[in-house]
Design a protein around this motif. Sequence first.
Motif, PDB file in Angstrom:
ATOM      1  N   MET A  58       0.842  -1.195   0.000  1.00 29.05           N
ATOM      2  CA  MET A  58       0.000   0.000   0.000  1.00 29.05           C
ATOM      3  C   MET A  58       0.884   1.254   0.000  1.00 29.05           C
ATOM      4  O   MET A  58       1.914   1.290   0.640  1.00 29.05           O
ATOM      5  N   ASN A  59       0.447   2.234  -0.752  1.00 37.71           N
ATOM      6  CA  ASN A  59       1.188   3.491  -0.891  1.00 37.71           C
ATOM      7  C   ASN A  59       1.081   4.311   0.395  1.00 37.71           C
ATOM      8  O   ASN A  59       0.075   4.289   1.075  1.00 37.71           O
ATOM      9  N   ASN A  60       2.130   5.068   0.729  1.00 38.05           N
ATOM     10  CA  ASN A  60       2.112   5.817   1.988  1.00 38.05           C
ATOM     11  C   ASN A  60       1.421   7.178   1.905  1.00 38.05           C
ATOM     12  O   ASN A  60       0.915   7.696   2.888  1.00 38.05           O
ATOM     13  N   GLU A  61       1.414   7.778   0.726  1.00 43.41           N
ATOM     14  CA  GLU A  61       0.727   9.059   0.552  1.00 43.41           C
ATOM     15  C   GLU A  61      -0.777   8.871   0.797  1.00 43.41           C
ATOM     16  O   GLU A  61      -1.363   7.900   0.336  1.00 43.41           O
ATOM     17  N   PRO A  62      -1.413   9.791   1.557  1.00 42.14           N
ATOM     18  CA  PRO A  62      -2.828   9.576   1.852  1.00 42.14           C
ATOM     19  C   PRO A  62      -3.694   9.695   0.595  1.00 42.14           C
ATOM     20  O   PRO A  62      -3.407  10.512  -0.280  1.00 42.14           O
ATOM     21  N   PHE A  63      -4.728   8.892   0.537  1.00 41.89           N
ATOM     22  CA  PHE A  63      -5.689   8.932  -0.565  1.00 41.89           C
ATOM     23  C   PHE A  63      -5.050   8.801  -1.945  1.00 41.89           C
ATOM     24  O   PHE A  63      -5.440   9.492  -2.871  1.00 41.89           O
ATOM     25  N   SER A  64      -4.059   7.943  -2.061  1.00 37.69           N
ATOM     26  CA  SER A  64      -3.559   7.692  -3.413  1.00 37.69           C
ATOM     27  C   SER A  64      -4.199   6.420  -3.962  1.00 37.69           C
ATOM     28  O   SER A  64      -4.677   5.563  -3.214  1.00 37.69           O
ATOM     29  N   VAL A  65      -4.203   6.333  -5.276  1.00 42.77           N
ATOM     30  CA  VAL A  65      -4.849   5.209  -5.951  1.00 42.77           C
ATOM     31  C   VAL A  65      -3.866   4.042  -6.020  1.00 42.77           C
ATOM     32  O   VAL A  65      -2.714   4.232  -6.425  1.00 42.77           O
ATOM     33  N   VAL A  66      -4.320   2.882  -5.638  1.00 47.22           N
ATOM     34  CA  VAL A  66      -3.451   1.697  -5.658  1.00 47.22           C
ATOM     35  C   VAL A  66      -4.186   0.524  -6.322  1.00 47.22           C
ATOM     36  O   VAL A  66      -5.406   0.438  -6.246  1.00 47.22           O
ATOM     37  N   PRO A  67      -3.432  -0.359  -6.988  1.00 48.37           N
ATOM     38  CA  PRO A  67      -4.060  -1.587  -7.491  1.00 48.37           C
ATOM     39  C   PRO A  67      -4.534  -2.409  -6.296  1.00 48.37           C
ATOM     40  O   PRO A  67      -3.848  -2.447  -5.260  1.00 48.37           O
ATOM     41  N   LEU A  68      -5.678  -3.040  -6.415  1.00 47.64           N
ATOM     42  CA  LEU A  68      -6.198  -3.827  -5.288  1.00 47.64           C
ATOM     43  C   LEU A  68      -5.794  -5.278  -5.431  1.00 47.64           C
ATOM     44  O   LEU A  68      -5.970  -5.890  -6.485  1.00 47.64           O
ATOM     45  N   LYS A  69      -5.246  -5.817  -4.378  1.00 46.51           N
ATOM     46  CA  LYS A  69      -4.962  -7.238  -4.344  1.00 46.51           C
ATOM     47  C   LYS A  69      -6.262  -7.978  -4.057  1.00 46.51           C
ATOM     48  O   LYS A  69      -7.013  -7.583  -3.159  1.00 46.51           O
ATOM     49  N   ILE A  70      -6.504  -9.032  -4.828  1.00 48.20           N
ATOM     50  CA  ILE A  70      -7.729  -9.793  -4.570  1.00 48.20           C
ATOM     51  C   ILE A  70      -7.453 -10.837  -3.501  1.00 48.20           C
ATOM     52  O   ILE A  70      -6.880 -11.896  -3.768  1.00 48.20           O
ATOM     53  N   ASN A  71      -7.848 -10.509  -2.299  1.00 48.14           N
ATOM     54  CA  ASN A  71      -7.744 -11.451  -1.195  1.00 48.14           C
ATOM     55  C   ASN A  71      -9.041 -11.348  -0.390  1.00 48.14           C
ATOM     56  O   ASN A  71      -9.942 -10.584  -0.755  1.00 48.14           O
ATOM     57  N   TYR A  72      -9.130 -12.124   0.673  1.00 45.59           N
ATOM     58  CA  TYR A  72     -10.399 -12.155   1.410  1.00 45.59           C
ATOM     59  C   TYR A  72     -10.760 -10.798   1.997  1.00 45.59           C
ATOM     60  O   TYR A  72     -11.917 -10.421   2.033  1.00 45.59           O
ATOM     61  N   LYS A  73      -9.770 -10.039   2.416  1.00 44.69           N
ATOM     62  CA  LYS A  73     -10.075  -8.705   2.964  1.00 44.69           C
ATOM     63  C   LYS A  73     -10.670  -7.786   1.890  1.00 44.69           C
ATOM     64  O   LYS A  73     -11.672  -7.115   2.121  1.00 44.69           O
ATOM     65  N   THR A  74     -10.054  -7.779   0.692  1.00 44.11           N
ATOM     66  CA  THR A  74     -10.571  -6.920  -0.382  1.00 44.11           C
ATOM     67  C   THR A  74     -12.013  -7.293  -0.708  1.00 44.11           C
ATOM     68  O   THR A  74     -12.880  -6.424  -0.849  1.00 44.11           O
ATOM     69  N   LEU A  75     -12.270  -8.587  -0.812  1.00 42.27           N
ATOM     70  CA  LEU A  75     -13.624  -9.007  -1.188  1.00 42.27           C
ATOM     71  C   LEU A  75     -14.623  -8.663  -0.084  1.00 42.27           C
ATOM     72  O   LEU A  75     -15.777  -8.337  -0.366  1.00 42.27           O
ATOM     73  N   GLU A  76     -14.180  -8.684   1.146  1.00 42.15           N
ATOM     74  CA  GLU A  76     -15.038  -8.251   2.258  1.00 42.15           C
ATOM     75  C   GLU A  76     -15.272  -6.737   2.157  1.00 42.15           C
ATOM     76  O   GLU A  76     -16.397  -6.261   2.314  1.00 42.15           O
ATOM     77  N   ASP A  77     -14.208  -5.997   1.862  1.00 38.77           N
ATOM     78  CA  ASP A  77     -14.323  -4.541   1.671  1.00 38.77           C
ATOM     79  C   ASP A  77     -15.340  -4.197   0.575  1.00 38.77           C
ATOM     80  O   ASP A  77     -16.079  -3.217   0.683  1.00 38.77           O
TER      81      ASP A  77
END
Lengths: 159, 159
Positions: free
Chosen positions: B1-20
Amino acid sequence: MNNEPFSVVPLKINYKTLEDFKQFREYGLEELYMLEDLEENLIENHLRSPFFGIYDGDRLVARMSLYEIEAPYDRFFQPPQNYYELWKLEVLPDYRNKGLGSKMVQYAKNLNHPIKTNARSRSDQFWLKMGFQPVHYDPNRDRGENPYVWLPEGIELQK
Amino acid sequence: MNNEPFSVVPLKINYKTLEDFKQFREYGLEELYMLEDLEENLIENHLRSPFFGIYDGDRLVARMSLYEIEAPYDRFFQPPQNYYELWKLEVLPDYRNKGLGSKMVQYAKNLNHPIKTNARSRSDQFWLKMGFQPVHYDPNRDRGENPYVWLPEGIELQK
């Protein structure tokens, strides 16, 4: 126009209908294209309309589009056949929760072709209630859509 | 995850992302399919994700999908080429009107491929502001969608 109150009728594409469409949330390039087409052809009550709707007196209060897809392009049904894509199903806010949406979907089912829709905004329960079922999602075919289908007797989904 | 606040990042598909993803309004078969896929493969941080998003700390607060369409299937751009379909652009209610939507679209534009989206629910003004333009509606191709496109330098629309 049919005399029975709140019955579903095919919509004639004329200037009044296109003006009526402005009341709906999903209004855009398709409607502008129909307007251009009307202006260029100078024909009233154009026959190519894929739209159906429900009037309250003179006021259009619900609409949907049923667009026929031909068998060679069918990627959903077995055997491949002509089917309808149902989109822009929308009931104006004051007329919701009166069964008008269900009435329109029932009208589409009575045409007795398979139907495919994109169940947006968590509307899955509505479509299940109407006898539709989810497909097995195919990323290449479905491209982010949430396809639900209605199968007439004897028709199956493609594997 | 990028450290700059509110930056756009590719999402990893894992159980947390799918819950999100369950927090978003457009949640359906595509997400369930990714979950099945994850379960069957037993692979964490799946690489095939077309999703990008913005986090507030650990919380996913905005997302979009960028799906690459290959040149032979391009019916929008001249010369025909690989392009992105942008869909499911959505910012959670508490985070709206802070420019996060624009930030995501800008991220997509920086990839420097043409982009096609379906401007739903009267969002035309937003897409125009982002430098997109409406296409000439083609009923066979567009099937009720409201396509807006972004053209990098030197690219035109197909006639």
